[in-house]
Design a protein around this motif. Structure first.
Motif, PDB file in Angstrom:
ATOM      1  N   GLY A 110      17.208  38.146 107.577  1.00 39.24           N
ATOM      2  CA  GLY A 110      17.090  36.755 107.179  1.00 39.24           C
ATOM      3  C   GLY A 110      16.809  36.561 105.702  1.00 39.24           C
ATOM      4  O   GLY A 110      16.184  35.577 105.299  1.00 39.24           O
ATOM      5  N   VAL A 111      17.285  37.479 104.880  1.00 39.71           N
ATOM      6  CA  VAL A 111      17.049  37.410 103.438  1.00 39.71           C
ATOM      7  C   VAL A 111      17.877  36.271 102.848  1.00 39.71           C
ATOM      8  O   VAL A 111      19.025  36.030 103.246  1.00 39.71           O
ATOM      9  CB  VAL A 111      17.423  38.752 102.768  1.00 39.71           C
ATOM     10  N   SER A 112      17.309  35.564 101.887  1.00 42.33           N
ATOM     11  CA  SER A 112      18.006  34.440 101.264  1.00 42.33           C
ATOM     12  C   SER A 112      19.099  34.934 100.325  1.00 42.33           C
ATOM     13  O   SER A 112      19.056  36.066  99.827  1.00 42.33           O
ATOM     14  CB  SER A 112      17.017  33.570 100.486  1.00 42.33           C
ATOM     15  N   LEU A 113      20.064  34.068 100.062  1.00 41.16           N
ATOM     16  CA  LEU A 113      21.139  34.414  99.148  1.00 41.16           C
ATOM     17  C   LEU A 113      20.622  34.586  97.722  1.00 41.16           C
ATOM     18  O   LEU A 113      21.202  35.337  96.933  1.00 41.16           O
ATOM     19  CB  LEU A 113      22.234  33.340  99.185  1.00 41.16           C
ATOM     20  N   TYR A 114      19.539  33.903  97.390  1.00 36.58           N
ATOM     21  CA  TYR A 114      18.935  34.074  96.062  1.00 36.58           C
ATOM     22  C   TYR A 114      18.481  35.519  95.870  1.00 36.58           C
ATOM     23  O   TYR A 114      18.655  36.102  94.791  1.00 36.58           O
ATOM     24  CB  TYR A 114      17.753  33.119  95.905  1.00 36.58           C
ATOM     25  N   CYS A 115      17.926  36.119  96.912  1.00 36.54           N
ATOM     26  CA  CYS A 115      17.497  37.531  96.835  1.00 36.54           C
ATOM     27  C   CYS A 115      18.702  38.458  96.673  1.00 36.54           C
ATOM     28  O   CYS A 115      18.617  39.467  95.964  1.00 36.54           O
ATOM     29  CB  CYS A 115      16.704  37.906  98.076  1.00 36.54           C
ATOM     30  N   LEU A 116      19.814  38.120  97.329  1.00 30.78           N
ATOM     31  CA  LEU A 116      21.023  38.932  97.148  1.00 30.78           C
ATOM     32  C   LEU A 116      21.492  38.885  95.704  1.00 30.78           C
ATOM     33  O   LEU A 116      21.934  39.896  95.148  1.00 30.78           O
ATOM     34  CB  LEU A 116      22.136  38.428  98.072  1.00 30.78           C
ATOM     35  N   ALA A 117      21.419  37.707  95.084  1.00 31.57           N
ATOM     36  CA  ALA A 117      21.796  37.588  93.673  1.00 31.57           C
ATOM     37  C   ALA A 117      20.864  38.411  92.793  1.00 31.57           C
ATOM     38  O   ALA A 117      21.301  39.040  91.821  1.00 31.57           O
ATOM     39  CB  ALA A 117      21.789  36.123  93.250  1.00 31.57           C
ATOM     40  N   PHE A 118      19.592  38.431  93.122  1.00 27.42           N
ATOM     41  CA  PHE A 118      18.619  39.209  92.341  1.00 27.42           C
ATOM     42  C   PHE A 118      18.874  40.712  92.503  1.00 27.42           C
ATOM     43  O   PHE A 118      18.810  41.475  91.533  1.00 27.42           O
ATOM     44  CB  PHE A 118      17.197  38.869  92.785  1.00 27.42           C
ATOM     45  N   LEU A 119      19.199  41.160  93.714  1.00 30.53           N
ATOM     46  CA  LEU A 119      19.533  42.567  93.941  1.00 30.53           C
ATOM     47  C   LEU A 119      20.790  42.957  93.171  1.00 30.53           C
ATOM     48  O   LEU A 119      20.896  44.065  92.634  1.00 30.53           O
ATOM     49  CB  LEU A 119      19.729  42.825  95.432  1.00 30.53           C
ATOM     50  N   THR A 120      21.757  42.041  93.105  1.00 33.29           N
ATOM     51  CA  THR A 120      22.978  42.298  92.333  1.00 33.29           C
ATOM     52  C   THR A 120      22.651  42.483  90.863  1.00 33.29           C
ATOM     53  O   THR A 120      23.182  43.391  90.202  1.00 33.29           O
ATOM     54  CB  THR A 120      23.961  41.135  92.506  1.00 33.29           C
ATOM     55  N   LEU A 121      21.772  41.645  90.336  1.00 30.47           N
ATOM     56  CA  LEU A 121      21.370  41.758  88.933  1.00 30.47           C
ATOM     57  C   LEU A 121      20.701  43.104  88.663  1.00 30.47           C
ATOM     58  O   LEU A 121      20.955  43.744  87.636  1.00 30.47           O
ATOM     59  CB  LEU A 121      20.435  40.606  88.569  1.00 30.47           C
ATOM     60  N   ILE A 122      19.864  43.558  89.568  1.00 33.47           N
ATOM     61  CA  ILE A 122      19.200  44.862  89.406  1.00 33.47           C
ATOM     62  C   ILE A 122      20.230  45.991  89.394  1.00 33.47           C
ATOM     63  O   ILE A 122      20.177  46.906  88.552  1.00 33.47           O
ATOM     64  CB  ILE A 122      18.166  45.079  90.528  1.00 33.47           C
ATOM     65  N   SER A 123      21.187  45.939  90.304  1.00 34.67           N
ATOM     66  CA  SER A 123      22.182  47.003  90.417  1.00 34.67           C
ATOM     67  C   SER A 123      23.039  47.100  89.160  1.00 34.67           C
ATOM     68  O   SER A 123      23.264  48.198  88.626  1.00 34.67           O
ATOM     69  CB  SER A 123      23.058  46.760  91.648  1.00 34.67           C
ATOM     70  N   VAL A 124      23.545  45.961  88.661  1.00 36.81           N
ATOM     71  CA  VAL A 124      24.396  46.014  87.466  1.00 36.81           C
ATOM     72  C   VAL A 124      23.582  46.371  86.228  1.00 36.81           C
ATOM     73  O   VAL A 124      24.127  46.925  85.262  1.00 36.81           O
ATOM     74  CB  VAL A 124      25.150  44.677  87.273  1.00 36.81           C
ATOM     75  N   SER A 125      22.277  46.083  86.241  1.00 34.68           N
ATOM     76  CA  SER A 125      21.421  46.499  85.125  1.00 34.68           C
ATOM     77  C   SER A 125      21.270  48.012  85.087  1.00 34.68           C
ATOM     78  O   SER A 125      21.285  48.626  84.009  1.00 34.68           O
ATOM     79  CB  SER A 125      20.045  45.832  85.237  1.00 34.68           C
ATOM     80  N   ILE A 126      21.140  48.630  86.257  1.00 37.70           N
ATOM     81  CA  ILE A 126      21.101  50.094  86.323  1.00 37.70           C
ATOM     82  C   ILE A 126      22.417  50.676  85.814  1.00 37.70           C
ATOM     83  O   ILE A 126      22.425  51.693  85.094  1.00 37.70           O
ATOM     84  CB  ILE A 126      20.822  50.550  87.771  1.00 37.70           C
ATOM     85  N   ALA A 127      23.529  50.038  86.169  1.00 36.41           N
ATOM     86  CA  ALA A 127      24.829  50.500  85.674  1.00 36.41           C
ATOM     87  C   ALA A 127      24.895  50.420  84.153  1.00 36.41           C
ATOM     88  O   ALA A 127      25.399  51.335  83.493  1.00 36.41           O
ATOM     89  CB  ALA A 127      25.949  49.664  86.297  1.00 36.41           C
ATOM     90  N   LEU A 128      24.385  49.339  83.577  1.00 39.44           N
ATOM     91  CA  LEU A 128      24.381  49.202  82.118  1.00 39.44           C
ATOM     92  C   LEU A 128      23.574  50.313  81.465  1.00 39.44           C
ATOM     93  O   LEU A 128      24.014  50.914  80.472  1.00 39.44           O
ATOM     94  CB  LEU A 128      23.807  47.836  81.735  1.00 39.44           C
ATOM     95  N   ILE A 129      22.423  50.615  82.007  1.00 37.84           N
ATOM     96  CA  ILE A 129      21.590  51.693  81.447  1.00 37.84           C
ATOM     97  C   ILE A 129      22.311  53.030  81.547  1.00 37.84           C
ATOM     98  O   ILE A 129      22.295  53.843  80.615  1.00 37.84           O
ATOM     99  CB  ILE A 129      20.227  51.742  82.179  1.00 37.84           C
ATOM    100  N   THR A 130      22.986  53.268  82.670  1.00 31.59           N
ATOM    101  CA  THR A 130      23.730  54.520  82.852  1.00 31.59           C
ATOM    102  C   THR A 130      24.845  54.656  81.821  1.00 31.59           C
ATOM    103  O   THR A 130      25.112  55.754  81.313  1.00 31.59           O
ATOM    104  CB  THR A 130      24.327  54.572  84.271  1.00 31.59           C
ATOM    105  N   SER A 131      25.520  53.555  81.497  1.00 34.63           N
ATOM    106  CA  SER A 131      26.632  53.620  80.555  1.00 34.63           C
ATOM    107  C   SER A 131      26.203  54.090  79.174  1.00 34.63           C
ATOM    108  O   SER A 131      26.997  54.655  78.425  1.00 34.63           O
ATOM    109  CB  SER A 131      27.307  52.244  80.448  1.00 34.63           C
ATOM    110  N   LEU A 132      24.944  53.875  78.826  1.00 35.63           N
ATOM    111  CA  LEU A 132      24.461  54.290  77.501  1.00 35.63           C
ATOM    112  C   LEU A 132      24.422  55.806  77.360  1.00 35.63           C
ATOM    113  O   LEU A 132      24.441  56.326  76.235  1.00 35.63           O
ATOM    114  CB  LEU A 132      23.065  53.709  77.254  1.00 35.63           C
ATOM    115  N   PHE A 133      24.359  56.521  78.483  1.00 34.60           N
ATOM    116  CA  PHE A 133      24.258  57.987  78.448  1.00 34.60           C
ATOM    117  C   PHE A 133      25.608  58.684  78.546  1.00 34.60           C
ATOM    118  O   PHE A 133      25.665  59.915  78.511  1.00 34.60           O
ATOM    119  CB  PHE A 133      23.346  58.462  79.589  1.00 34.60           C
ATOM    120  N   LEU A 134      26.688  57.919  78.688  1.00 32.95           N
ATOM    121  CA  LEU A 134      28.013  58.539  78.720  1.00 32.95           C
ATOM    122  C   LEU A 134      28.318  59.198  77.378  1.00 32.95           C
ATOM    123  O   LEU A 134      28.035  58.619  76.321  1.00 32.95           O
ATOM    124  CB  LEU A 134      29.083  57.487  79.023  1.00 32.95           C
TER     125      LEU A 134
END
Length: 472
Positions: free
Chosen positions: A180-204
């Protein structure tokens, strides 16, 4: 001592003096790129984006989302695709990947915190930059690993993207349905995931070279060495050399373009790749609006589950293509025509039915069949080309598909005099695929008859030849 990140040192000791097996040269960049692709594709909010924007979180109307928000992605991608294609190789891929990660973060941050139409439009503009930068993600790995590993790293990178998308969609469905998680929480989880991707790209690791930069850099260094005494002369010579280089590069691209599309077989597979891409993104981009109209009251949406299952099914279908024993040069166009008719039928059924479960099943078939046909087109095009022309042909196909998508969006969605409802829009999409099916079916029948006639003529000629004289 450490691993070789460059991957150019063959089977011997690393050129950098690390003396480790050269496989480390492709493992390092591949692992980082797979992590980036996996995290950037975990976007749980996407299967529920329409409900998020039209729900209590943002309070936008379905009309605003359909005619003001979603078209921004299409038009912006059209404008950005060519510049990104031109600068990706020149900037050596990594900066474009970092920009992609940054624009993903900006897009979902804006979606999360804003509730006005203009800010949401800006979010989708940022998202279109990230989508246009996909060319850097899928090209980067070829600039840092040895060609002997191309097939292996390509499979890993694409598998990471597929797995990330599936995990994101599945996670969204489980959190919505079971927790029963709200859609707002899904948007927040998406932001966290793409932020991790951004940090990873710096080490390429930064590629040491690029296809377009190398010859110009060599000329550039010669000018520096021979004319270091007079800065004015140096600058003038550099500008002239750059202008000549750009001219030669453009001429070479035009010659390659004409050579690639001079083959009728390659041309027709490219036509399907471009037109199919247009139809696929139109249907998948607006299907959530159709589902909102089909859902009964107090219904728990299963958009994420449908996305996850259809993606896995499409992946299985693409793998199965590699084991199909078909003479594609003869039957390929007819196969495309027949299965495109199936796509047209399921899109038409999606438009007619009021049952949300039938609509889900139709989208499952639509995505599965499309991914299979897109794979057929990709390897048929690739096997007919020189490796150096891959980016040119696939880039042109993507651009043509985006142009068609923009035209279709402008006519069907943004024409004020029409104001077509979402149901009529899908009727047009079904008719679009039916027209493609007719074209390729007619062309496929012609190709099969021509090949059969040629084979029959050859057999008749052999039968008419006089028997060889008997040996004494």
């Amino acid at each position: 001592m450490g691993p070789c990140w460059n991957g150019e040192c063959g089977d011997g000791p690393c050129w950098a003096g690390h003396y480790v097996p050269c496989q480390a040269g492709w493992v390092g960049p591949t692992v980082l790129l797979c992590i980036y692709g996996f995290c950037s594709m975990i976007r749980p909010i996407e299967p529920f984006m329409t409900e998020f924007l039209t729900g209590t979180c943002k309070n936008l109307t379905a009309e605003q989302v359909n005619r003001q928000v979603y078209p921004v992605w299409t038009y912006s991608t059209l404008v950005l695709l060519v510049p990104v294609l031109l600068v990706t190789d020149f900037l050596r891929y990594k900066p474009i990947i970092i920009i992609q990660g940054l624009t993903y973060v900006c897009a979902f941050l804006l979606v999360l915190v804003s509730s006005r139409v203009h800010w949401v439009q800006l979010a989708f503009f940022s998202y279109s930059i990230a989508m246009a930068a996909d060319v850097a993600y899928f090209s980067y790995i070829y600039s840092v690993v040895h060609p002997r590993y191309y097939q292996r790293v390509t499979s890993y990178v694409r598998a990471a993207v597929l797995l990330g998308y599936t995990v994101g969609a599945s996670l969204a469905q489980l959190l919505v349905s079971l927790a029963g998680v709200s859609l707002y929480c899904l948007a927040f989880l998406t932001l966290i995931s793409v932020s991790i991707a951004l940090i990873t790209s710096l080490f390429l690791p930064m590629p040491k070279s690029s296809l377009l930069n190398d010859s110009y850099s060599a000329q550039h260094s010669d000018v520096d060495a021979n004319s270091s005494e007079n800065k004015g002369v140096v600058l003038s010579v550099k500008n002239m050399a750059a202008a000549r280089y750009v001219g030669r590069t453009f001429t070479r691209l035009m010659l390659d373009f004409r050579k690639c599309y001079s083959s009728p077989a390659v041309l027709f597979f490219c036509i399907w790749a471009a037109t199919g891409r247009c139809g696929f993104y139109q249907v998948s981009g607006y299907v959530q609006l159709l589902w909102v109209n089909r859902q009964p009251s107090n219904f728990t949406a299963y958009n994420g589950g449908v996305d996850a299952v259809s993606t896995l099914s499409g992946a299985a279908a693409t793998v199965a293509v590699g084991y199909m024993s078909v003479e594609w040069s003869v039957w390929g166009e007819l196969v495309l025509g027949g299965f495109t008719f199936l796509i047209a039928a399921v899109v038409f059924l999606m438009d007619l039915t009021d049952n949300i479960w039938i609509s889900y099943a139709c989208f499952f078939l639509f995505k599965t069949v499309y991914m299979q046909l897109a794979t057929i087109c990709s390897f048929q095009i690739a096997k007919s080309l020189n490796r150096k022309r891959y980016a040119l042909v696939f880039g042109v196909n993507s651009f043509v598909g985006t142009v068609l998508q923009s035209v279709l969006t402008a006519v069907v969605i943004n024409t004020k005099s029409l104001q077509l409802p979402i149901s009529t829009q899908f009727l047009i999409y079904a008719s679009y695929f039916a027209a493609i099916s007719l074209l390729f079916t007619v062309r496929g029948v012609y190709t099969v008859l021509r090949v059969k006639r040629a084979a029959a003529g050859s057999q008749a000629e052999r039968a008419a030849e006089p028997p060889e004289a008997s040996q004494l």
